[in-house]
Design a protein around this motif. Structure first.
Motif, PDB file in Angstrom:
ATOM      1  N   UNK A 298      69.905  25.387 -34.288  1.00 43.37           N
ATOM      2  CA  UNK A 298      69.655  25.802 -35.672  1.00 43.37           C
ATOM      3  C   UNK A 298      70.272  24.804 -36.653  1.00 43.37           C
ATOM      4  N   UNK A 299      69.430  24.183 -37.475  1.00 41.28           N
ATOM      5  CA  UNK A 299      69.884  23.069 -38.306  1.00 41.28           C
ATOM      6  C   UNK A 299      70.610  23.545 -39.562  1.00 41.28           C
ATOM      7  N   UNK A 300      71.445  22.669 -40.097  1.00 38.95           N
ATOM      8  CA  UNK A 300      72.170  22.961 -41.324  1.00 38.95           C
ATOM      9  C   UNK A 300      71.203  23.233 -42.468  1.00 38.95           C
ATOM     10  N   UNK A 301      70.057  22.599 -42.451  1.00 39.51           N
ATOM     11  CA  UNK A 301      69.080  22.775 -43.535  1.00 39.51           C
ATOM     12  C   UNK A 301      68.506  24.183 -43.594  1.00 39.51           C
ATOM     13  N   UNK A 302      68.723  24.993 -42.545  1.00 36.65           N
ATOM     14  CA  UNK A 302      68.209  26.367 -42.507  1.00 36.65           C
ATOM     15  C   UNK A 302      69.310  27.406 -42.723  1.00 36.65           C
ATOM     16  N   UNK A 303      70.544  26.985 -42.803  1.00 33.35           N
ATOM     17  CA  UNK A 303      71.672  27.910 -42.898  1.00 33.35           C
ATOM     18  C   UNK A 303      71.815  28.462 -44.314  1.00 33.35           C
ATOM     19  N   UNK A 304      72.629  29.504 -44.439  1.00 32.98           N
ATOM     20  CA  UNK A 304      72.932  30.045 -45.767  1.00 32.98           C
ATOM     21  C   UNK A 304      73.448  28.950 -46.687  1.00 32.98           C
ATOM     22  N   UNK A 305      72.976  29.001 -47.942  1.00 29.98           N
ATOM     23  CA  UNK A 305      73.472  28.082 -48.971  1.00 29.98           C
ATOM     24  C   UNK A 305      73.318  26.622 -48.544  1.00 29.98           C
ATOM     25  N   UNK A 306      72.225  26.321 -47.866  1.00 28.58           N
ATOM     26  CA  UNK A 306      72.061  25.003 -47.224  1.00 28.58           C
ATOM     27  C   UNK A 306      72.072  23.851 -48.230  1.00 28.58           C
ATOM     28  N   UNK A 307      71.420  24.025 -49.364  1.00 22.39           N
ATOM     29  CA  UNK A 307      71.356  22.910 -50.320  1.00 22.39           C
ATOM     30  C   UNK A 307      72.744  22.502 -50.796  1.00 22.39           C
ATOM     31  N   UNK A 308      73.561  23.489 -51.107  1.00 26.01           N
ATOM     32  CA  UNK A 308      74.925  23.188 -51.575  1.00 26.01           C
ATOM     33  C   UNK A 308      75.767  22.613 -50.444  1.00 26.01           C
ATOM     34  N   UNK A 309      75.602  23.169 -49.243  1.00 18.57           N
ATOM     35  CA  UNK A 309      76.363  22.677 -48.084  1.00 18.57           C
ATOM     36  C   UNK A 309      76.029  21.212 -47.813  1.00 18.57           C
ATOM     37  N   UNK A 310      74.753  20.892 -47.824  1.00 15.76           N
ATOM     38  CA  UNK A 310      74.330  19.511 -47.544  1.00 15.76           C
ATOM     39  C   UNK A 310      74.814  18.571 -48.654  1.00 15.76           C
ATOM     40  N   UNK A 311      74.728  19.020 -49.875  1.00 13.84           N
ATOM     41  CA  UNK A 311      75.177  18.205 -51.009  1.00 13.84           C
ATOM     42  C   UNK A 311      76.645  17.807 -50.874  1.00 13.84           C
ATOM     43  N   UNK A 312      77.446  18.725 -50.311  1.00 16.64           N
ATOM     44  CA  UNK A 312      78.886  18.472 -50.191  1.00 16.64           C
ATOM     45  C   UNK A 312      79.296  17.892 -48.839  1.00 16.64           C
ATOM     46  N   UNK A 313      78.330  17.612 -47.992  1.00 14.43           N
ATOM     47  CA  UNK A 313      78.637  17.169 -46.625  1.00 14.43           C
ATOM     48  C   UNK A 313      78.880  15.663 -46.565  1.00 14.43           C
ATOM     49  N   UNK A 314      79.910  15.237 -47.229  1.00 18.43           N
ATOM     50  CA  UNK A 314      80.259  13.812 -47.243  1.00 18.43           C
ATOM     51  C   UNK A 314      81.577  13.616 -46.494  1.00 18.43           C
ATOM     52  N   UNK A 315      81.475  13.469 -45.180  1.00 16.56           N
ATOM     53  CA  UNK A 315      82.654  13.346 -44.324  1.00 16.56           C
ATOM     54  C   UNK A 315      82.482  12.126 -43.406  1.00 16.56           C
ATOM     55  N   UNK A 316      82.891  10.951 -43.870  1.00 18.13           N
ATOM     56  CA  UNK A 316      82.676   9.726 -43.086  1.00 18.13           C
ATOM     57  C   UNK A 316      83.336   9.733 -41.711  1.00 18.13           C
ATOM     58  N   UNK A 317      84.379  10.548 -41.534  1.00 22.49           N
ATOM     59  CA  UNK A 317      85.055  10.571 -40.237  1.00 22.49           C
ATOM     60  C   UNK A 317      84.505  11.653 -39.297  1.00 22.49           C
ATOM     61  N   UNK A 318      83.462  12.342 -39.739  1.00 23.21           N
ATOM     62  CA  UNK A 318      82.770  13.297 -38.873  1.00 23.21           C
ATOM     63  C   UNK A 318      81.487  12.635 -38.400  1.00 23.21           C
ATOM     64  N   UNK A 319      81.343  12.480 -37.076  1.00 22.42           N
ATOM     65  CA  UNK A 319      80.194  11.787 -36.504  1.00 22.42           C
ATOM     66  C   UNK A 319      79.475  12.727 -35.527  1.00 22.42           C
ATOM     67  N   UNK A 320      78.155  12.659 -35.497  1.00 24.52           N
ATOM     68  CA  UNK A 320      77.376  13.543 -34.643  1.00 24.52           C
ATOM     69  C   UNK A 320      76.359  12.756 -33.826  1.00 24.52           C
ATOM     70  N   UNK A 321      76.350  13.011 -32.534  1.00 21.50           N
ATOM     71  CA  UNK A 321      75.356  12.422 -31.630  1.00 21.50           C
ATOM     72  C   UNK A 321      74.422  13.532 -31.172  1.00 21.50           C
ATOM     73  N   UNK A 322      73.130  13.311 -31.289  1.00 19.31           N
ATOM     74  CA  UNK A 322      72.145  14.327 -30.897  1.00 19.31           C
ATOM     75  C   UNK A 322      71.302  13.824 -29.748  1.00 19.31           C
ATOM     76  N   UNK A 323      71.330  14.553 -28.625  1.00 20.78           N
ATOM     77  CA  UNK A 323      70.492  14.219 -27.469  1.00 20.78           C
ATOM     78  C   UNK A 323      69.081  14.712 -27.747  1.00 20.78           C
ATOM     79  N   UNK A 324      68.112  13.816 -27.644  1.00 17.12           N
ATOM     80  CA  UNK A 324      66.728  14.224 -27.846  1.00 17.12           C
ATOM     81  C   UNK A 324      66.261  15.087 -26.674  1.00 17.12           C
ATOM     82  N   UNK A 325      65.389  16.049 -26.961  1.00 18.56           N
ATOM     83  CA  UNK A 325      64.939  17.001 -25.950  1.00 18.56           C
ATOM     84  C   UNK A 325      64.209  16.295 -24.809  1.00 18.56           C
ATOM     85  N   UNK A 326      64.559  16.702 -23.594  1.00 17.93           N
ATOM     86  CA  UNK A 326      63.930  16.108 -22.410  1.00 17.93           C
ATOM     87  C   UNK A 326      64.180  17.029 -21.226  1.00 17.93           C
ATOM     88  N   UNK A 327      63.370  16.891 -20.196  1.00 19.58           N
ATOM     89  CA  UNK A 327      63.578  17.601 -18.937  1.00 19.58           C
ATOM     90  C   UNK A 327      63.509  16.583 -17.812  1.00 19.58           C
TER      91      UNK A 327
END
Length: 543
Positions: free
Chosen positions: A172-201
């Motif tokens: 479930x993406x951040x863009x769908x969460x409660x108050x998403x626009x405000x959350x995304x606007x404030x999500x400026x954390x250069x020391x927080x890094x995220x790696x996403x594994x693309x779907x595969x089987x």
């Protein structure tokens, strides 16, 4: 590598020189120019062309050889997808790094003042182990091999790394969460890094995946896991070190898809799952690539991350196993142990989310199915070392299996991690957990752990959603009253009670908390046969 490429260029020039030299001979000795010497000139033409054909074949052979020498599949230095720009390495513990090169090529890895070397095996795979590092960065990671090939990974941080896995509520993406626009606007954390594994089987464990690291910024964070983001945000604020999150999640998937086949085969109660799927694959080859098939997601989306150094994992899943809740009592701990064994980093912390209430029974399931899944999760918390559980009984939506309040989910997981993994002993990280009961005439007294100085309710009203039963096993609504650190329940319909239950239906709306406002987990005091007991085969969905 440079020499081999030079050979390729030389051979190519030599080839075209031969073709040009042969051209006038071809023109002169063509069929239209034959004179009285006819057969002799024709014979000379044939001999000359045979000579040049042999030269072409020889040059062609060396061109092919040179191409093979420079082929990336054989000689190119490669790194797994999880080793890339903006990555975060785990602090304060040995850090394995690995990749591939031509067999025989020694590999050198350098970062933050240390250099280590390794030789690849006969298949070209190599692995090094960096000494433990302190949190910090950014650094450059330089990997080179004996052929002169070199990879430089930029903007590498050292801090805390967690795996974030599960099904749709973790995806479930951040863009769908409660108050998403405000959350995304404030999500400026250069020391927080995220790696996403693309779907595969995959049918067998893979050594690589597709994915990328991002730096947490408003223009990049929206599609990533909301639970992962809020969890990482809390850790970053409290620990003040870089945080790396490895997101590997797929909606609509059961826990067996995230567990290796060997681990599933180890328990008789889990083998019926394999039997059903083996029969489906034998009947239709298309089922081989079903995301719900046992081990398929483990093979493609977990195995490629191993042995990347991590601190722990968080998990949000269970919806896909509601109908086999009793089986989940075995399956979930087996999956946790499977991951811990394969990672080889000990009994690392494993936090998970107890599902929120949802009206599963509208699809024909008994309303007790989900409570039995809650119970399986609670039993895992009690029996499996170094686990934590975030209860979400108060932040669900019985009409939506994907509640939008992911802020509190991430925060509660972070409270557990901070308290239990990072020794923040002043934090309250759990709501009330049932401990024991006592019968006092026509009443039952219930005792709890994690009361945080006393019990409370979220709405100030008496505790709700309690039922009690006598020896006939018929449950009736009960009146409940907080008495210090205990709750006393009774019902006029039950003169001699023997058992009590709390929030024991999938659409429950309970209100019991502790003084910190964290909700109590559903529970029952009895061990009577459940509605999912004996359900060992997965509910198969049409594709």
């Amino acid at each position: 590598m440079i020499i081999a490429k030079a050979i390729c260029l030389f051979v190519e020039l030599e080839y075209w020189w031969i073709r040009l030299l042969a051209l006038p001979i071809n023109l002169f000795y063509n069929d239209g120019r034959q004179d009285a010497r006819g057969s002799n000139t024709l014979l000379m033409r044939i001999k000359m062309m045979r000579y040049f054909t042999k030269l072409e074949c020889t040059v062609g052979f060396f061109a092919l050889l040179a191409a093979l020498i420079t082929s990336p599949a054989v000689a190119e230095l490669k790194l797994p997808a999880v080793v890339g720009d903006h990555m975060v390495l785990q602090q304060s513990r040995p850090v394995p790094l690995w990749g591939w090169t031509q067999p025989g090529n020694e590999v050198t890895v350098s970062i933050a003042g240390q250099t280590v070397k390794a030789k690849p095996d006969d298949k070209g795979r190599w692995q090094v182990e960096l000494a433990p590092m302190k949190a910090g960065g950014p650094f450059e990671l330089v990997v080179s091999d004996a052929s002169g090939d070199k990879k430089t990974i930029h903007d590498v941080m050292v801090g805390e790394v967690w795996v974030c896995s599960g099904q749709s509520n973790m995806e479930f993406s951040l863009s769908r969460a409660n108050n998403s626009q405000e959350e995304i606007k404030n999500a400026n954390y250069p020391k927080l890094r995220l790696f996403k594994v693309q779907k595969a089987v995959a049918d067998t464990p893979q050594d690589n995946c597709t994915g990328d690291w991002i730096v947490c910024k408003p223009d990049s964070i929206g599609p990533r896991s909301a639970v992962g983001y809020f969890f990482g945000q809390e850790l970053l604020k409290e620990l003040k070190v870089p945080i790396g999150l490895l997101q590997t999640s797929v909606g609509g998937t059961p826990a067996e898809a995230w567990t290796s086949r060997k681990a599933l085969e180890s328990k008789p109660i889990l083998r019926p799952i394999l039997k059903v799927w083996d029969a489906k694959v034998a009947k239709s080859a298309d089922e081989k690539n079903n995301k719900r098939r046992p081990a398929n997601l483990y093979n493609a989306m977990v195995a490629p991350l191993i042995p990347y150094a991590i601190r722990g994992a968080i998990w949000y899943q269970g919806e896909g196993n509601v109908n086999q809740a009793y089986q989940y009592r075995t399956l979930f701990p087996v999956m946790i142990e499977n991951w811990r064994e394969k990672w080889g980093q000990g009994q690392f912390p494993f936090g998970f989310v107890q599902l929120a209430p949802y009206n599963y029974h509208r699809k024909g399931r008994p309303p007790e199915c989900c409570p039995e899944l809650w119970e399986a999760q609670l039993l895992t918390l009690k029996k499996v070392p170094n686990t934590g559980m975030a209860v979400t009984m108060d932040i669900g939506d019985v009409k939506d299996i994907h509640p939008k309040n992911k802020q509190d989910v991430g925060r509660r997981l972070a409270l557990w991690a901070l308290a239990r993994t990072y020794d923040k002993s002043d934090l309250v990280y759990s709501g009330p957990i049932y401990e024991s009961m006592g019968i006092e005439g026509h009443k039952i007294r219930l005792r709890f752990d994690h009361v945080d100085g006393g019990l409370a309710t979220s709405d100030g009203k008496p505790p709700s959603d309690f039922t009690i039963a006598g020896a006939d096993k018929k449950f009736h609504p009960a009146k409940a009253k907080i008495d210090g650190d205990t709750i006393v329940v009774h019902s006029p319909a039950v003169a001699d009670p023997v058992a009590a239950r709390y929030a024991w239906r999938d659409d429950a709306g309970p209100n019991l908390t502790n003084k910190s406002g964290l909700p109590a987990s559903p529970f029952r005091t009895d061990k009577w046969k459940g509605v999912t007991q004996g359900n060992r085969r997965p509910r198969m969905k049409k594709r």
